[in-house]
Design a protein around this motif. Structure first.
Motif, mmCIF file in Angstrom:
data_model
loop_
_atom_site.group_PDB
_atom_site.id
_atom_site.type_symbol
_atom_site.label_atom_id
_atom_site.label_comp_id
_atom_site.label_asym_id
_atom_site.label_seq_id
_atom_site.Cartn_x
_atom_site.Cartn_y
_atom_site.Cartn_z
ATOM 1 N N LYS A 201 0.813 -1.131 0.021
ATOM 2 C CA LYS A 201 0.046 0.126 0.093
ATOM 3 C C LYS A 201 0.763 1.363 -0.118
ATOM 4 C CE LYS A 201 -4.267 -1.774 1.983
ATOM 5 N NZ LYS A 201 -4.152 -3.114 1.578
ATOM 6 N N MET A 202 1.918 1.266 0.648
ATOM 7 C CA MET A 202 2.882 2.498 0.864
ATOM 8 C C MET A 202 3.542 2.508 -0.760
ATOM 9 S SD MET A 202 3.835 4.838 2.702
ATOM 10 C CE MET A 202 4.923 6.087 2.126
ATOM 11 N N GLU A 203 3.801 1.297 -1.283
ATOM 12 C CA GLU A 203 4.358 1.475 -2.792
ATOM 13 C C GLU A 203 3.398 2.177 -3.626
ATOM 14 O OE1 GLU A 203 5.114 -2.538 -3.796
ATOM 15 O OE2 GLU A 203 7.241 -2.388 -2.808
ATOM 16 N N ALA A 204 2.159 2.060 -3.668
ATOM 17 C CA ALA A 204 0.985 2.821 -4.208
ATOM 18 C C ALA A 204 0.933 4.100 -4.004
ATOM 19 C CB ALA A 204 -0.219 1.880 -3.872
ATOM 20 N N VAL A 205 1.041 4.680 -2.608
ATOM 21 C CA VAL A 205 1.227 5.825 -2.130
ATOM 22 C C VAL A 205 2.364 6.685 -2.900
ATOM 23 C CG1 VAL A 205 1.300 7.569 -0.197
ATOM 24 C CG2 VAL A 205 -0.094 5.460 -0.157
ATOM 25 N N LEU A 206 3.523 5.930 -2.829
ATOM 26 C CA LEU A 206 4.592 6.596 -3.336
ATOM 27 C C LEU A 206 4.652 7.005 -4.719
ATOM 28 C CD1 LEU A 206 7.106 4.398 -1.365
ATOM 29 C CD2 LEU A 206 7.112 6.908 -1.136
ATOM 30 N N ALA A 207 4.024 5.874 -5.553
ATOM 31 C CA ALA A 207 3.908 5.940 -7.055
ATOM 32 C C ALA A 207 2.863 7.196 -7.293
ATOM 33 C CB ALA A 207 3.385 4.701 -7.560
ATOM 34 N N ALA A 208 1.895 7.347 -6.609
ATOM 35 C CA ALA A 208 0.879 8.353 -6.758
ATOM 36 C C ALA A 208 1.442 9.736 -6.313
ATOM 37 C CB ALA A 208 -0.335 8.362 -6.094
ATOM 38 N N ASN A 209 2.527 9.666 -5.677
ATOM 39 C CA ASN A 209 3.195 11.044 -5.181
ATOM 40 C C ASN A 209 4.797 10.917 -5.260
ATOM 41 O OD1 ASN A 209 0.805 12.431 -3.414
ATOM 42 N ND2 ASN A 209 0.953 10.177 -3.188
ATOM 43 N N PRO A 210 5.149 11.100 -6.685
ATOM 44 C CA PRO A 210 6.476 10.817 -7.001
ATOM 45 C C PRO A 210 7.498 11.921 -6.721
ATOM 46 C CG PRO A 210 5.279 11.219 -8.886
ATOM 47 C CD PRO A 210 4.193 11.322 -7.981
ATOM 48 N N GLU A 211 7.122 13.264 -6.451
ATOM 49 C CA GLU A 211 7.792 14.221 -6.344
ATOM 50 C C GLU A 211 8.626 14.279 -4.958
ATOM 51 O OE1 GLU A 211 4.708 14.518 -6.519
ATOM 52 O OE2 GLU A 211 4.283 15.030 -8.554
ATOM 53 N N PRO A 212 9.770 14.466 -4.967
ATOM 54 C CA PRO A 212 10.557 14.615 -3.655
ATOM 55 C C PRO A 212 10.187 15.557 -2.969
ATOM 56 C CG PRO A 212 12.094 14.502 -5.686
ATOM 57 C CD PRO A 212 10.971 14.729 -6.119
ATOM 58 N N GLY A 213 9.913 15.203 -1.606
ATOM 59 C CA GLY A 213 9.211 15.884 -0.553
ATOM 60 C C GLY A 213 7.744 16.071 -0.409
ATOM 61 N N SER A 214 7.104 15.385 -1.432
ATOM 62 C CA SER A 214 5.592 15.298 -1.409
ATOM 63 C C SER A 214 5.203 14.482 -0.212
ATOM 64 C CB SER A 214 5.145 14.654 -2.661
ATOM 65 O OG SER A 214 5.730 13.344 -3.011
ATOM 66 N N ILE A 215 5.986 13.565 0.433
ATOM 67 C CA ILE A 215 5.455 12.845 1.490
ATOM 68 C C ILE A 215 6.672 13.191 2.655
ATOM 69 C CG2 ILE A 215 5.374 10.466 2.632
ATOM 70 C CD1 ILE A 215 4.517 9.628 -0.169
ATOM 71 N N LYS A 216 6.275 13.719 3.794
ATOM 72 C CA LYS A 216 7.204 14.141 4.802
ATOM 73 C C LYS A 216 7.224 13.289 5.935
ATOM 74 C CE LYS A 216 8.389 18.320 3.563
ATOM 75 N NZ LYS A 216 9.800 18.786 3.349
ATOM 76 N N ALA A 217 6.346 12.237 6.240
ATOM 77 C CA ALA A 217 6.367 11.290 7.198
ATOM 78 C C ALA A 217 5.166 10.207 7.171
ATOM 79 C CB ALA A 217 5.931 12.362 8.559
ATOM 80 N N VAL A 218 5.555 9.221 7.889
ATOM 81 C CA VAL A 218 4.634 7.901 7.996
ATOM 82 C C VAL A 218 4.458 7.902 9.442
ATOM 83 C CG1 VAL A 218 4.455 5.685 7.527
ATOM 84 C CG2 VAL A 218 5.350 7.065 5.648
ATOM 85 N N TRP A 219 3.243 7.885 9.841
ATOM 86 C CA TRP A 219 2.711 7.617 11.303
ATOM 87 C C TRP A 219 2.128 6.239 11.336
ATOM 88 C CZ3 TRP A 219 -1.497 6.308 13.975
ATOM 89 C CH2 TRP A 219 -1.360 6.378 15.335
ATOM 90 N N ALA A 220 2.684 5.086 11.919
ATOM 91 C CA ALA A 220 2.064 3.904 12.112
ATOM 92 C C ALA A 220 1.672 3.751 13.550
ATOM 93 C CB ALA A 220 2.951 2.882 11.531
ATOM 94 N N ALA A 221 0.450 3.147 13.519
ATOM 95 C CA ALA A 221 -0.012 2.777 15.153
ATOM 96 C C ALA A 221 0.684 1.448 15.599
ATOM 97 C CB ALA A 221 -1.661 2.768 14.823
ATOM 98 N N TRP A 222 1.214 0.752 14.925
ATOM 99 C CA TRP A 222 2.110 -0.238 15.553
ATOM 100 C C TRP A 222 3.548 -0.561 14.373
ATOM 101 C CZ3 TRP A 222 -2.200 -1.151 12.550
ATOM 102 C CH2 TRP A 222 -2.228 -2.244 11.671
ATOM 103 N N ASP A 223 4.206 -1.296 14.790
ATOM 104 C CA ASP A 223 5.686 -1.023 14.054
ATOM 105 C C ASP A 223 5.545 -1.808 12.959
ATOM 106 O OD1 ASP A 223 7.152 0.281 16.013
ATOM 107 O OD2 ASP A 223 7.435 -1.753 17.016
ATOM 108 N N GLN A 224 4.952 -2.890 12.502
ATOM 109 C CA GLN A 224 4.667 -3.829 11.421
ATOM 110 C C GLN A 224 4.422 -2.979 10.013
ATOM 111 O OE1 GLN A 224 4.085 -5.130 14.209
ATOM 112 N NE2 GLN A 224 5.425 -6.825 14.019
ATOM 113 N N PRO A 225 3.419 -2.131 10.057
ATOM 114 C CA PRO A 225 3.153 -1.114 8.961
ATOM 115 C C PRO A 225 4.631 -0.150 8.743
ATOM 116 C CG PRO A 225 1.241 -1.029 10.269
ATOM 117 C CD PRO A 225 2.319 -1.948 11.097
#
Length: 311
Positions: A201-225
């Motif tokens: 699912k993160m690969e899909a988000v990255l593909a949809a937002n390819p520009e450097p800096g378009s994603i600043k952070a990932v907050w996950a509610a537990w470690d596996q994600p």
């Protein structure tokens, strides 16, 4: 500092003494059922093992039942152990989803306890970490690290109360920063723990937002994600963008990644062994005749960063 330590030590010794007394009052040979659909999760494994170890010290017979992701099956397994005449049931599941099982236990006067579960009037006590505090700590960490601005991807899991509350608090924290935008709120498939689906699912988000800096952070509610997101970011060659990743649990794999000083920067260490032991001691107190004053018992947590990941 010395005074604070002394007072805490005194309180701790008093707690241990009361637990020891309660454990002694609860007869050996008690039969306890531990039922969870989440044994594939490392955290669940840790506190189940700690519960078993403490139960062994108390002379109990413990039956651990894993329904392998099937929440509905928890009800039938609860009914099974009720018919078998167990002395107590310990659950690691949303009690709202297993009401019929709780009713069966109540009808048979079998006490039910939550081990990192949720609150319910039919549960004597839920022993857990403070999900509100953990989520606030990691969400504020993210907000501060990205300067209060930018797109954040969230990984949440609303079907399980201890994790659901984390998402609610993180939403509130991010909502307090007008320049932070939650780009996506993802619920991964947790059948295998959540790493593989979170990566996809993160690969899909990255593909949809390819520009450097378009994603600043990932907050996950537990470690596996968080680990899955890290794998996706590294596979896409975007680790150099400084995407900040946080998780919760501080399991060994997460600690190893945090210690490297890369994108995965922080997690919160739950005392899984403490949850397991405290759950067993709480069962002992009730079986020994004590009436509990609190139906939620929190076990302390600790923020883990590269500075203390190796501890």
């Amino acid at each position: 500092m010395a005074l604070t330590f002394t007072r805490r030590a005194a309180v701790g010794l008093g707690f241990v003494a009361s637990v020891a007394f309660a454990g002694a009052a609860a007869a050996e040979g008690e039969k306890i059922a531990v039922i969870t659909p989440y044994l594939a999760q490392p955290g669940t494994q840790f506190y189940v093992e700690a519960f078993q170890a403490r139960a062994g010290e108390l002379g109990w017979e413990v039956n651990v039942i894993d329904t392998a992701g099937d929440v509905a099956a928890v009800i039938s397994r609860m009914e099974d152990v009720v018919n078998q005449g167990v002395d107590a049931i310990v659950l690691n599941v949303d009690p709202a989803q297993v009401g019929a099982g709780l009713d069966a236990a109540a009808a048979a006067n079998i006490p039910v306890f939550g081990m990192d579960a949720g609150a319910d009037a039919r549960i004597k006590a839920n022993i857990t970490s403070n999900g509100y505090a953990m989520a606030a700590e990691t969400a504020v960490y993210v907000a501060n690290r990205i300067g209060g601005a930018g797109n954040v991807v969230m990984f949440t899991f609303d079907p399980f109360p201890p994790v659901q509350v984390r998402g609610v608090i993180a939403d509130a924290v991010f909502g307090n920063y007008p320049d932070i935008k939650v780009l996506d709120r993802i619920t991964p498939d947790v059948a295998d723990g959540g790493i593989a689906d979170a990566r996809a699912k993160m690969e899909a988000v990255l593909a949809a937002n390819p520009e450097p800096g378009s994603i600043k952070a990932v907050w996950a509610a537990w470690d596996q994600p968080a680990l899955g997101a890290l794998q996706a970011i590294e596979a896409a060659g975007r680790q150099g963008e400084g995407i900040v990743i946080t998780g919760i649990d501080a399991n060994p794999q997460a600690r190893d990644e945090i210690a490297k000083g890369g994108n995965f920067e922080a997690s919160v260490a739950q005392d899984f062994a403490g949850i397991g032991r405290t759950t067993a001691d709480t069962v002992a107190r009730v079986l020994g005749g004590e009436t509990l004053k609190a139906n939620v018992i929190y076990v302390p947590t600790k923020l883990i960063t590269a500075a203390n990941a190796a501890e």
